[in-house]
Design an enzyme around this catalytic site. Sequence first.
Site, PDB file in Angstrom:
ATOM      1  N   ASP A 169       0.818  -1.213   0.000  1.00 41.70           N
ATOM      2  CA  ASP A 169       0.000   0.000   0.000  1.00 41.70           C
ATOM      3  C   ASP A 169       0.853   1.265   0.000  1.00 41.70           C
ATOM      4  O   ASP A 169       0.642   2.167  -0.814  1.00 41.70           O
ATOM      5  CB  ASP A 169      -0.928  -0.009   1.223  1.00 41.70           C
ATOM      6  CG  ASP A 169      -1.688   1.297   1.385  1.00 41.70           C
ATOM      7  OD1 ASP A 169      -2.843   1.366   0.945  1.00 41.70           O
ATOM      8  OD2 ASP A 169      -1.118   2.267   1.940  1.00 41.70           O
ATOM      9  N   VAL A 229      -5.145   2.548  -0.108  1.00 45.34           N
ATOM     10  CA  VAL A 229      -5.171   1.784  -1.359  1.00 45.34           C
ATOM     11  C   VAL A 229      -5.637   0.361  -1.091  1.00 45.34           C
ATOM     12  O   VAL A 229      -6.442  -0.202  -1.846  1.00 45.34           O
ATOM     13  CB  VAL A 229      -3.787   1.794  -2.041  1.00 45.34           C
ATOM     14  CG1 VAL A 229      -3.798   0.932  -3.299  1.00 45.34           C
ATOM     15  CG2 VAL A 229      -3.378   3.209  -2.393  1.00 45.34           C
ATOM     16  N   ASP A 230      -5.162  -0.235  -0.011  1.00 48.11           N
ATOM     17  CA  ASP A 230      -5.645  -1.561   0.374  1.00 48.11           C
ATOM     18  C   ASP A 230      -7.141  -1.539   0.650  1.00 48.11           C
ATOM     19  O   ASP A 230      -7.893  -2.426   0.224  1.00 48.11           O
ATOM     20  CB  ASP A 230      -4.911  -2.059   1.625  1.00 48.11           C
ATOM     21  CG  ASP A 230      -3.601  -2.750   1.313  1.00 48.11           C
ATOM     22  OD1 ASP A 230      -3.396  -3.162   0.161  1.00 48.11           O
ATOM     23  OD2 ASP A 230      -2.772  -2.886   2.232  1.00 48.11           O
ATOM     24  N   VAL A 231      -7.587  -0.539   1.406  1.00 51.96           N
ATOM     25  CA  VAL A 231      -9.006  -0.438   1.761  1.00 51.96           C
ATOM     26  C   VAL A 231      -9.863  -0.330   0.504  1.00 51.96           C
ATOM     27  O   VAL A 231     -10.855  -1.060   0.337  1.00 51.96           O
ATOM     28  CB  VAL A 231      -9.250   0.768   2.695  1.00 51.96           C
ATOM     29  CG1 VAL A 231     -10.749   1.030   2.860  1.00 51.96           C
ATOM     30  CG2 VAL A 231      -8.617   0.523   4.055  1.00 51.96           C
ATOM     31  N   GLY A 275      -9.966  -3.579  -1.473  1.00 55.33           N
ATOM     32  CA  GLY A 275     -10.888  -4.540  -0.866  1.00 55.33           C
ATOM     33  C   GLY A 275     -12.335  -4.227  -1.183  1.00 55.33           C
ATOM     34  O   GLY A 275     -13.134  -5.124  -1.482  1.00 55.33           O
TER      35      GLY A 275
END
Length: 398
Positions: free
Chosen positions: A142, A170-172, A175
């Site tokens: 991320d 970015v991960d959030v 997902g």
Amino acid sequence: MSEEGPLAGTRVVDLTRILAGPLCAMMLGDMGADVIKVEPPDNGDDTRGWGPPFVGAEAAYFLGINRNKRSLTLNMAVPGGQKILAGLIEKADVLIDNFRLGTLEKWGFSEAWFEQSVPRLIRCSITGYGSSGPKAALPGYDFVLQAESGLMSICGERNGQPTKYGVAIVDVCTGMLAGNAILAALNARARTGKGQKVELSLYETSLSMLINVASNYLTAGRDGGRFGNGHPSIVPYTTYAAADAMMALAIGTDRQFARCAEVLGHPEWAKDARFASNRARVENRAAIDGLINAALSRDQADTWLTKLKAVGVPCGRINSVAEALDDPHTAARNMIETVEHPTIGALQMLGIPFKFSDTACTVRRPPPTLGQHSDEILSGELGLDAKAIAQLRHERVI
């Protein structure tokens, strides 16, 4: 209202770890899916060790993104583990992984295997950079993607250093996009009868997050820049200091600006050629921001917020995380849930942000301890008896 969520009856095998994949799988679980989280036998998901803070032996980080799942420990690198994984996949509707490219193929799960064995399966692959292109083989992180994508370049003070977001955004977002794509693929399967593979990458997500800043460059050749808490195309739209606290103004129309000016005791601003239109205010950003700060400094934030909200001006306090979670509106919207954890006891966690009128989303299970449901899954899903399970444990397959 039905007590079953909208995804009740949907089976998900979650092979992911860290944040993007586990968050995606948790959202599907919140919607009622039966999610089996498959973890390495020794330490499990990396985030089990990401602390402090810990609550008992459990990392707060892991607890926040793994509810509504059952945990099975499995060594997927050995034939015995691959056989069990195949059995689980054959019974699943959705498979989510965030392995490096080629990992599943190395374990015997080739494109041909999926086509022949589970043609109705929805496969979701989350990678750093996608399955093609010059960066495809690289792992994704991320923080690195916030840097590479340009996101970091537009965060921070105008003359300061590039700054990352306060969470792994970015991960959030990856997902969330993954969950959205999986639901679309399930809908397509209902129409076509066939499963498919869905690809998400941190790289593509991070670029898509640029939104209007990307459009500014693609259409007008204007690169992004840092504006602190300000907006590149809207003014006044930033944070300001009242006498006792910081507050945020988000004025999107000239009409809102005129109302704001009147509340602040300066109705003449709305007729000033420098400020009468948003375009003019953007060109005279420093001047109007300075005037607003001077006006707000005369009274306390709550006083201004009450007056501004009364005339429809978008504004708010800059709360700490604790203040936001303790806000009565947070409780009113059921955004704090309490669930009973097997080792911690009563565990508070964030609630579910999507509310369905007819098929309730619920927190049915606490985040699992490592391998908590291994025996239950192996016996209930695959029909293995106690002796076979004991042998798998002796061989360190589980």
